[in-house]
Design a protein around this motif. Structure first.
Motif, PDB file in Angstrom:
ATOM      1  N   UNK A 179       0.817  -1.224   0.000  1.00 39.17           N
ATOM      2  CA  UNK A 179       0.000   0.000   0.000  1.00 39.17           C
ATOM      3  C   UNK A 179       0.845   1.266   0.000  1.00 39.17           C
ATOM      4  N   UNK A 180       2.112   1.130  -0.357  1.00 37.10           N
ATOM      5  CA  UNK A 180       3.015   2.288  -0.304  1.00 37.10           C
ATOM      6  C   UNK A 180       2.833   3.232  -1.486  1.00 37.10           C
ATOM      7  N   UNK A 181       1.979   2.855  -2.436  1.00 35.44           N
ATOM      8  CA  UNK A 181       1.852   3.678  -3.642  1.00 35.44           C
ATOM      9  C   UNK A 181       0.431   4.203  -3.844  1.00 35.44           C
ATOM     10  N   UNK A 182      -0.303   4.418  -2.758  1.00 34.79           N
ATOM     11  CA  UNK A 182      -1.668   4.933  -2.913  1.00 34.79           C
ATOM     12  C   UNK A 182      -1.669   6.326  -3.531  1.00 34.79           C
ATOM     13  N   UNK A 183      -0.539   7.048  -3.413  1.00 32.63           N
ATOM     14  CA  UNK A 183      -0.470   8.386  -3.999  1.00 32.63           C
ATOM     15  C   UNK A 183      -0.461   8.345  -5.523  1.00 32.63           C
ATOM     16  N   UNK A 184      -0.279   7.152  -6.111  1.00 34.87           N
ATOM     17  CA  UNK A 184      -0.413   7.047  -7.566  1.00 34.87           C
ATOM     18  C   UNK A 184      -1.857   7.303  -7.980  1.00 34.87           C
ATOM     19  N   UNK A 185      -2.801   6.938  -7.098  1.00 32.52           N
ATOM     20  CA  UNK A 185      -4.227   7.161  -7.380  1.00 32.52           C
ATOM     21  C   UNK A 185      -4.724   8.430  -6.679  1.00 32.52           C
ATOM     22  N   UNK A 186      -4.348   8.593  -5.410  1.00 29.60           N
ATOM     23  CA  UNK A 186      -4.732   9.785  -4.648  1.00 29.60           C
ATOM     24  C   UNK A 186      -3.555  10.752  -4.686  1.00 29.60           C
ATOM     25  N   UNK A 187      -3.428  11.453  -5.791  1.00 29.23           N
ATOM     26  CA  UNK A 187      -2.205  12.190  -6.091  1.00 29.23           C
ATOM     27  C   UNK A 187      -1.888  13.300  -5.096  1.00 29.23           C
ATOM     28  N   UNK A 217      -2.596  13.289  -1.784  1.00 27.36           N
ATOM     29  CA  UNK A 217      -2.734  12.822  -0.407  1.00 27.36           C
ATOM     30  C   UNK A 217      -1.662  13.418   0.508  1.00 27.36           C
ATOM     31  N   UNK A 218      -0.494  13.773  -0.063  1.00 23.81           N
ATOM     32  CA  UNK A 218       0.589  14.325   0.753  1.00 23.81           C
ATOM     33  C   UNK A 218       0.725  15.843   0.618  1.00 23.81           C
ATOM     34  N   UNK A 219      -0.204  16.484  -0.069  1.00 20.55           N
ATOM     35  CA  UNK A 219      -0.099  17.936  -0.230  1.00 20.55           C
ATOM     36  C   UNK A 219      -0.086  18.679   1.108  1.00 20.55           C
ATOM     37  N   UNK A 220      -0.916  18.308   2.090  1.00 23.55           N
ATOM     38  CA  UNK A 220      -0.858  19.009   3.383  1.00 23.55           C
ATOM     39  C   UNK A 220       0.310  18.560   4.260  1.00 23.55           C
ATOM     40  N   UNK A 221       1.123  17.590   3.770  1.00 21.59           N
ATOM     41  CA  UNK A 221       2.161  17.003   4.617  1.00 21.59           C
ATOM     42  C   UNK A 221       3.263  18.009   4.954  1.00 21.59           C
ATOM     43  N   UNK A 222       3.572  18.913   4.025  1.00 18.78           N
ATOM     44  CA  UNK A 222       4.612  19.914   4.276  1.00 18.78           C
ATOM     45  C   UNK A 222       4.239  20.767   5.484  1.00 18.78           C
ATOM     46  N   UNK A 223       2.986  21.226   5.527  1.00 19.09           N
ATOM     47  CA  UNK A 223       2.515  22.003   6.670  1.00 19.09           C
ATOM     48  C   UNK A 223       2.512  21.191   7.957  1.00 19.09           C
ATOM     49  N   UNK A 224       2.149  19.905   7.819  1.00 21.81           N
ATOM     50  CA  UNK A 224       2.141  19.015   8.989  1.00 21.81           C
ATOM     51  C   UNK A 224       3.545  18.900   9.584  1.00 21.81           C
ATOM     52  N   UNK A 225       4.553  18.747   8.720  1.00 18.36           N
ATOM     53  CA  UNK A 225       5.938  18.622   9.191  1.00 18.36           C
ATOM     54  C   UNK A 225       6.399  19.910   9.865  1.00 18.36           C
TER      55      UNK A 225
END
Length: 416
Positions: free
Chosen positions: A49-57, A59-67
């Motif tokens: 399941x490490x490649x779900x971002x291939x479909x949910x492109x 999904x990590x957009x808010x991750x920068x702010x989270x970090x």
């Protein structure tokens, strides 16, 4: 703040070490793992399941702010990142006061089952077209579910592994290589030898008796066969080997009693409790005592359900309906799911719920369609299909039966 400097080499993540840690965590938890560098680029991933971002492109957009928020307010540690898709990750942020080096993401995982309503909520919130619905559903069906207790213990495991400053001693660079073909063959051969010692038919019989709560037969089978065959002192390092078998046995029993109707969270909590007790045992006699009490506890957990068996049947049948709402739902399939004959299940359901099973399915589908009519712009045909009706006219007939109005009228009223 955790000290994670041992994971950094030459002002960047020590990738050979991180990759080995990632595989350890994947095989230890069953959760996929992704490694992101200081520029938020994916540099390593492991697991199905490490490649779900291939479909949910995105999904990590808010991750920068989270970090940034995590480093500012908390620093290094293990935290939960909740995406906009109801999928979560356990995140280890690797940073020091002056630099961010990257993150280890364990997941994705769900915190509840991905029933049809959850799928529809994500579809609505992300403004997906109906053409993506089946893809999203197939994706979510592959994502593991973490109870709150399992989440807690996995966080403890991650923290223990990644914060250990001696972890580099466990993964020296000279040994960070792929398995050779010879090693794989030897490993497979060892597995085959181990498998040959097992009596599969006996295991099935034993687990069937546990699942039905037949405590007397369980004890007899254990004393006559299981104990001697699986927990003996004849092998080298017998205590360690027996502990490993006991933990695997406990895991198998925990899955068995879930099939027998025990709540999954209760079952997994028992498995975690007994894994700790097994590891804490100091000698073989103490271990055997724990195993015997463990078997009785698991079996009694099923036996205690007898007084509320009807409630469990209805609950499981309802669960099946909500998980398969967009698919054909046949009474025979649901009866088989709850381990009852179709006739008995049908009469039991009607007696307990005061409506027929078919009416319950239609009522549930109509309620879900009301949500979609109120919150989306999907066509009535698309909505009908998404809740299990391939004929719009039939959907309209059923909808009017339960609401007194047509889907179109209901949508117009809701818009006012």
């Amino acid at each position: 703040m955790y000290q994670l400097s041992h994971l950094v080499k030459q002002k960047a993540l020590d990738l050979p070490l991180i990759e080995s840690l990632a595989k350890t965590l994947y095989y230890g938890t069953g959760l996929s793992l992704t490694v992101i560098d200081q520029n938020h680029n994916k540099v390593f991933s492991h697991g199905p399941n490490a490649h779900v971002d291939d479909f949910l492109e995105d999904i990590f957009h808010p991750f920068v702010g989270f970090v940034k928020d995590t480093i500012k307010n908390h620093g290094n540690g293990v935290y939960t990142y909740d995406s906009d898709y109801a999928l979560s990750y356990l995140v280890t942020v690797v940073a020091d006061p002056s630099s961010y080096y990257g993150s280890l993401l364990l997941g994705p995982f769900l915190t509840k089952e991905a029933n049809e309503h959850l799928i529809n909520e994500v579809m609505h919130e992300q403004n997906f077209s109906m053409s993506k619905r089946e893809q999203l559903k197939d994706l979510f069906n592959l994502i593991p579910i973490l109870s709150s207790s399992r989440n807690y213990y996995i966080q403890q495991l991650v923290a223990a592994i990644v914060t250990n400053p001696h972890v580099t001693d466990l993964y020296p660079e000279a040994h960070l290589t792929e398995l050779t073909e010879e090693m794989v063959e030897n490993y497979d051969h060892a597995i085959e030898i181990e498998k040959s010692d097992h009596n599969h038919a006996l295991e099935v019989l034993f687990l069937t008796k546990v699942q039905s709560g037949d405590i007397e037969k369980v004890i007899d089978l254990y004393n006559e066969h299981i104990k001697a065959q699986y927990f003996s002192q004849t092998s080298p390092n017998h205590l360690r080997n027996s502990k490993n078998k006991a933990i695997a046995f406990s895991t198998l029993l925990s899955r068995t009693i879930i099939t027998g109707g025990v709540e999954a969270e209760k079952s997994l909590s028992l498995a975690e409790y007994y894994a700790q007790k097994i590891e804490q045992s100091h000698n073989f006699e103490e271990l055997i005592d724990i195993i015997e009490r463990m078997i009785i506890k698991y079996t009694n957990s099923v036996l205690q359900l007898s007084n509320i068996n009807h409630v469990s049947v209805i609950k499981n049948a309802s669960k099946y309906v909500h998980l398969h709402l967009s698919e054909p739902i046949r009474l025979n399939d649901v009866a088989n799911y709850v381990n009852l004959s179709p006739n008995y299940f049908s009469s039991l359901f009607k007696r307990e719920m005061n409506l027929s099973f078919a009416d319950y399915v239609n009522q549930t589908r109509v309620k879900e369609s009301q949500y979609l009519l109120e919150t989306t712009n999907y066509s009535i045909l698309d909505i009908a299909i998404s809740v299990g009706y391939n004929n719009q006219n039939y959907f309209t007939t059923i909808f009017r039966k339960f609401t007194g109005v047509t889907p179109k009228q209901y949508r117009m009223r809701s818009a006012k």
